[in-house]
Design a protein around this motif. Structure first.
Motif, PDB file in Angstrom:
ATOM      1  N   LYS A   1      27.267  29.107 -31.342  1.00  0.00           N
ATOM      2  CA  LYS A   1      28.782  29.026 -31.668  1.00  0.00           C
ATOM      3  C   LYS A   1      28.977  28.193 -32.834  1.00  0.00           C
TER       4      LYS A   1
ATOM      5  N   SER B   1      15.047  32.338 -27.307  1.00  0.00           N
ATOM      6  CA  SER B   1      15.438  33.411 -26.463  1.00  0.00           C
ATOM      7  C   SER B   1      16.127  34.517 -27.373  1.00  0.00           C
ATOM      8  N   VAL B   2      17.047  33.940 -28.355  1.00  0.00           N
ATOM      9  CA  VAL B   2      17.830  34.632 -29.236  1.00  0.00           C
ATOM     10  C   VAL B   2      16.855  35.250 -30.357  1.00  0.00           C
TER      11      VAL B   2
ATOM     12  N   SER C   1      25.965  39.066 -31.708  1.00  0.00           N
ATOM     13  CA  SER C   1      27.175  38.822 -30.984  1.00  0.00           C
ATOM     14  C   SER C   1      26.844  38.582 -29.457  1.00  0.00           C
ATOM     15  N   ALA C   2      25.903  39.203 -28.835  1.00  0.00           N
ATOM     16  CA  ALA C   2      25.534  39.029 -27.444  1.00  0.00           C
ATOM     17  C   ALA C   2      25.387  37.496 -27.215  1.00  0.00           C
ATOM     18  N   ALA C   3      24.523  36.759 -28.088  1.00  0.00           N
ATOM     19  CA  ALA C   3      24.304  35.348 -28.112  1.00  0.00           C
ATOM     20  C   ALA C   3      25.598  34.773 -28.265  1.00  0.00           C
ATOM     21  N   TYR C   4      26.487  34.826 -28.899  1.00  0.00           N
ATOM     22  CA  TYR C   4      27.748  34.224 -29.159  1.00  0.00           C
ATOM     23  C   TYR C   4      28.608  34.457 -27.651  1.00  0.00           C
ATOM     24  N   GLU C   5      28.613  35.755 -26.980  1.00  0.00           N
ATOM     25  CA  GLU C   5      29.243  35.805 -26.042  1.00  0.00           C
ATOM     26  C   GLU C   5      28.652  35.103 -24.701  1.00  0.00           C
ATOM     27  N   LYS C   6      27.166  34.875 -24.733  1.00  0.00           N
ATOM     28  CA  LYS C   6      26.693  34.054 -23.946  1.00  0.00           C
ATOM     29  C   LYS C   6      26.822  32.690 -24.279  1.00  0.00           C
ATOM     30  N   GLY C   7      27.491  32.029 -25.161  1.00  0.00           N
ATOM     31  CA  GLY C   7      27.394  30.950 -25.499  1.00  0.00           C
ATOM     32  C   GLY C   7      26.464  30.226 -26.175  1.00  0.00           C
ATOM     33  N   LEU C   8      25.309  31.020 -26.710  1.00  0.00           N
ATOM     34  CA  LEU C   8      24.057  30.393 -26.954  1.00  0.00           C
ATOM     35  C   LEU C   8      24.341  30.020 -28.641  1.00  0.00           C
TER      36      LEU C   8
ATOM     37  N   ASP D   1      14.957  37.905 -29.268  1.00  0.00           N
ATOM     38  CA  ASP D   1      15.650  39.307 -29.330  1.00  0.00           C
ATOM     39  C   ASP D   1      15.789  39.651 -30.532  1.00  0.00           C
TER      40      ASP D   1
END
Length: 297
Positions: free
Chosen positions: A191, A164-165, A182-189, A168
């Motif tokens: 790390k 999915s990332v 950054s959005a993927a990091y915030e969603k925990g995808l 995107d």
């Protein structure tokens, strides 16, 4: 018509078998297959289907290209095979499904197989049912292949970047990619180490492009010779810029240290700090001031 299972194993001349969906083999893995068959024999017969052609019988390979090529490499004239009844379409799909199901495979091979099934008119739902993959995975893979994102496809298959990332990122302009990370990091995808790896992949993608095209040895040597000076200059420019930024940072720190020293010597200013109960400094600051004073003297 769906393939009907064979009832017995037959010995088929290798020269009468056509590989309908050929694969490029990893030579190291292929040598392991050859050595294994040479030592202990063929543990699983290949699968073929008869092809209607004058002068036959002739056969199309359904499953087992590596085993067939190993037999040919070993100089064998015949190979054990299960003969199934299936039309060319079903034989091709069975071959593609076997490629998708292999535990050891090149990521791009598997993903290109999905694309091949899509091009033959199969819907995402049908491909998912035949391969055991989810419909969302098939849709995402098809989208990445459509956009030529082979580098992202490899990172998906290796487990570095979630599908999915990757989709995107593929849909983003260059200046929007960092926002997607950054959005993927915030969603925990993404790390930790995977986030670092993903950033490296994105940087490589930016410099070298989306694809993973290979070139032969002569072309690689020519390109390396032509681009050596440019690569050296680019690296030198990057290091020169790093040195300049480091010197600018050092100058700012020296300015700050000198400013604090002068303020510390101003009795009126120090009295004001004491009145505001701000007379104490972090332990490292006086140490830095003493060190700089010693250096200055």
């Amino acid at each position: 018509m769906p393939a009907r299972p064979a009832q017995r194993v037959e010995m088929i001349p290798v020269g009468r078998i056509t590989v309908v969906n050929p694969r490029v083999r990893n030579q190291r893995n292929f040598r392991e297959i050859v050595d294994n068959i040479a030592k202990i024999g063929l543990k699983k017969p290949i699968t073929v289907t008869r092809r209607a052609e004058a002068g036959g019988p002739f056969y199309d390979l359904v499953c087992g290209q590596g085993r067939l090529e190993a037999y040919i490499e070993l100089g064998q004239s015949e190979v054990p095979a299960l003969v199934v009844t299936a039309d060319p379409e079903d034989s091709l799909i069975a071959s593609l499904v076997e490629n998708c199901a292999r535990r050891q495979h090149r990521a791009i091979d598997l993903l290109q197989d999905i694309r091949g099934m899509e091009e033959r008119g199969y819907s995402a739902t049908e491909i998912a049912r035949k391969t055991g993959l989810t419909r969302e995975y098939v849709n995402g893979v098809a989208r990445l292949i459509e956009k030529g994102e082979q580098r992202l496809l490899r990172s998906v298959e290796s487990g570095v970047i979630p599908l999915s990332v990757a989709v995107d990122i593929a849909e983003c302009d260059d200046h929007e990619v960092q926002a997607a990370l950054s959005a993927a990091y915030e969603k925990g995808l993404l790390k930790g180490r995977k986030l670092i790896q993903a950033r490296k992949i994105i940087e490589t993608r930016k410099r070298r492009g989306k694809g993973l095209a290979t070139i032969d040895r002569k072309e690689r040597q020519r390109v390396s010779a032509d681009s050596l000076v440019k690569a050296y200059q680019a690296d030198a420019d990057r290091k020169r810029s790093l040195i300049q930024r480091s010197q600018a940072t050092r100058d700012r720190l020296l300015f700050i240290v000198e400013a604090i020293r002068r303020l510390a010597g101003d009795e009126s200013f120090m009295a004001l700090l004491e009145d505001e109960d701000l007379s104490t400094l972090p332990a490292n600051v006086p140490m830095r001031l003493d060190s700089s004073a010693g250096t200055a003297s």
